[in-house]
Scaffold this active site. Structure first.
Site, short mmCIF file in Angstrom:
data_model
loop_
_atom_site.label_atom_id
_atom_site.label_comp_id
_atom_site.label_asym_id
_atom_site.label_seq_id
_atom_site.Cartn_x
_atom_site.Cartn_y
_atom_site.Cartn_z
N ASP A 133 0.84 -1.21 0.00
CA ASP A 133 0.00 0.00 0.00
C ASP A 133 0.87 1.25 0.00
O ASP A 133 1.27 1.71 1.06
CB ASP A 133 -0.91 -0.06 1.23
CG ASP A 133 -1.99 1.01 1.22
OD1 ASP A 133 -2.10 1.76 0.24
OD2 ASP A 133 -2.74 1.09 2.22
N GLU A 167 -2.71 10.48 0.66
CA GLU A 167 -3.94 9.69 0.52
C GLU A 167 -4.41 9.14 1.86
O GLU A 167 -5.61 9.03 2.11
CB GLU A 167 -3.72 8.53 -0.47
CG GLU A 167 -4.99 7.76 -0.85
CD GLU A 167 -5.37 6.63 0.11
OE1 GLU A 167 -6.53 6.22 0.12
OE2 GLU A 167 -4.50 6.16 0.90
N GLU A 168 -3.46 8.80 2.72
CA GLU A 168 -3.82 8.13 3.98
C GLU A 168 -4.50 9.07 4.99
O GLU A 168 -5.14 8.61 5.92
CB GLU A 168 -2.59 7.48 4.62
CG GLU A 168 -1.93 6.39 3.77
CD GLU A 168 -2.75 5.11 3.65
OE1 GLU A 168 -3.83 5.03 4.26
OE2 GLU A 168 -2.31 4.19 2.93
#
Ligand code: NAG
Ligand code: NAG
Ligand code: NAG
Length: 389
Positions: A133, A167-168
């Site tokens: 990820d 994004e996280e």
């Protein structure tokens, strides 16, 4: 790109039974064992993936990996544009020639969750933070586009690559990508889907519960008001709510992810809080919010609820043949990128090991993802020609 390998146990057996006199080149020629060869670790795909993982990039500190990626893409003859995102981190956009305007966009994110875990190769597995990820997706996407250019399948104006920060945590990178002034016919998002083509993913709703009481000596509870008691009532109510579900997305689930409050066993706590994330599988975020508000305030009328974000389930396109499909229970940058493009979600690795201390990716899966991205890109380009002509 894709070569079938025997399972590891089988491979070990073959190696063990092979006469020592046999040269390693002979061994490779007769068995599809190249992937076990040390020279394999210098394949462009494996070494790019390794370099990405070896540039730690926990959300907020993506500067170095961004520089690395921009230089790498320039060295591969891409035109590269860096887009500054709050502070000194930046999104990286890469394309062929002069035209940033392309028909297809291939995108993923370069930040990871904490903590950093160093890169390590264990047999046919690649371990470390971000291996899955989403640096597996990033590496496979780059090699897929590079190889399509090398094969003469695509050229200027066909495909751009976009790698975003953040994004996280809230997606500021993808949010700012909307300011690039670009639009696409199709966007292929890279996140771990175990090489399945996603049909969609759950939405989300985030909120905090805050309880404010009155401090005092624990021997005289009637003189104070326990914020922790108030919070516990509220959280118990949350656990009893019947949340909506759907055939496609399954159950809406709720995670009380963090709680805090109080000072000592003999002090009535005047403050307590909890942070909660809901994965929305049906209905609107507003309807789920109402359910939560009603249940919590009925059980514990004095707590405060503050909602931080809300989004319903996110369906995506999956009209490309030859892929197994599945629904994901995690959030992505997909809803943050505005536009009426077709949206695809695909990538190597399993979300079940992402964010964990045992995040790792099988080399074979990383390699298969290159083929998967190539097929998705080519299918988009071919089919969109038909629909626009
Ligand atoms: C680099 O890209 C330019 C513009 O697209 C092209 O003309 C040139 O042939 C490319 N060079 C290499 C080595 O691929
Ligand atoms: C919710 O709680 C988290 C962590 O406790 C905090 O960082 C965040 O600012 C809070 N958000 C709101 C809207 O209260
Ligand atoms: C959804 O929840 C129900 C009841 O809590 C449970 O029986 C069912 O297995 C869950 N479905 C999924 C897909 O998790």
């Amino acid at each position: 790109m894709l070569t079938m390998r025997p399972p590891f146990t089988c491979l070990t057996l073959l190696l063990a039974n092979w006469p020592f006199s046999a040269g390693s080149s002979q061994l490779q020629a007769q068995h599809p064992l190249e992937y076990q060869d040390s020279s394999h670790s210098s394949s462009p795909l494996i070494s790019l993936h390794k370099a990405l993982v070896e540039h730690p990039s926990i959300t907020g500190s993506e500067t170095n990996v961004g520089h690395f990626l921009a230089e790498h893409l320039k060295s591969k003859n891409f035109t590269v544009r860096s887009q500054n995102v709050d502070g000194d981190r930046h999104n990286v956009l890469a394309y062929v020639g002069d035209s940033a305007k392309t028909r297809v966009l291939v995108t993923s994110h370069i930040d990871t969750v904490p903590p950093y875990w160093p890169y390590e190769r264990r047999g046919d597995e690649l371990w470390g933070r971000g291996t899955v990820d989403a640096k597996g997706s990033v590496a496979a996407q780059i090699i897929a586009v590079e190889s399509l250019i090398g094969d003469g399948e695509i050229g200027e104006g066909d495909v751009a690559l976009l790698f975003v920060v953040g994004e996280e945590t809230g997606g500021p990178g993808m949010r700012d990508a909307n300011d690039l002034g670009l639009s696409w016919e199709a966007v292929i998002f890279g996140e771990p889907t175990e090489l399945k083509l996603a049909r969609g993913h759950k939405g989300g709703l985030g909120f905090n519960v805050t309880a404010r009481g009155k401090a005092g000596h624990s021997g005289y509870p009637d003189q104070g008001k326990s914020a922790i008691d108030m919070l516990v009532q509220a959280l118990a109510a949350l656990q009893r709510i019947q949340l909506p579900w759907s055939e496609e997305y399954g159950n809406t689930t709720l995670n009380i992810g963090k709680i805090g409050g109080g000072v000592a066993a003999n002090v009535i706590p005047d403050f307590a809080f909890a942070t909660v994330a809901v994965r929305v599988a049906a209905g609107t975020p507003e309807s789920v919010l109402e359910l939560i508000k009603t249940a919590v305030l009925e059980a514990s009328p004095e707590v405060e609820l503050s909602f931080t974000y809300g989004i319903g389930p996110v369906p995506v396109d999956y009209d490309v043949p030859g892929f197994e499909t599945a629904v994901m229970s995690y959030g992505t940058d997909i809803p943050r990128l505005k536009g009426d493009h077709k949206r695809y979600l695909y990538g190597p690795g399993s979300i079940l090991v992402a964010h964990s201390d045992h995040e790792h990716l099988k080399i074979g899966e990383l390699e298969q993802a290159v083929g998967g991205y190539r097929r998705l890109i080519m299918d988009c380009l071919r089919r969109l020609v038909v629909t626009t002509s």
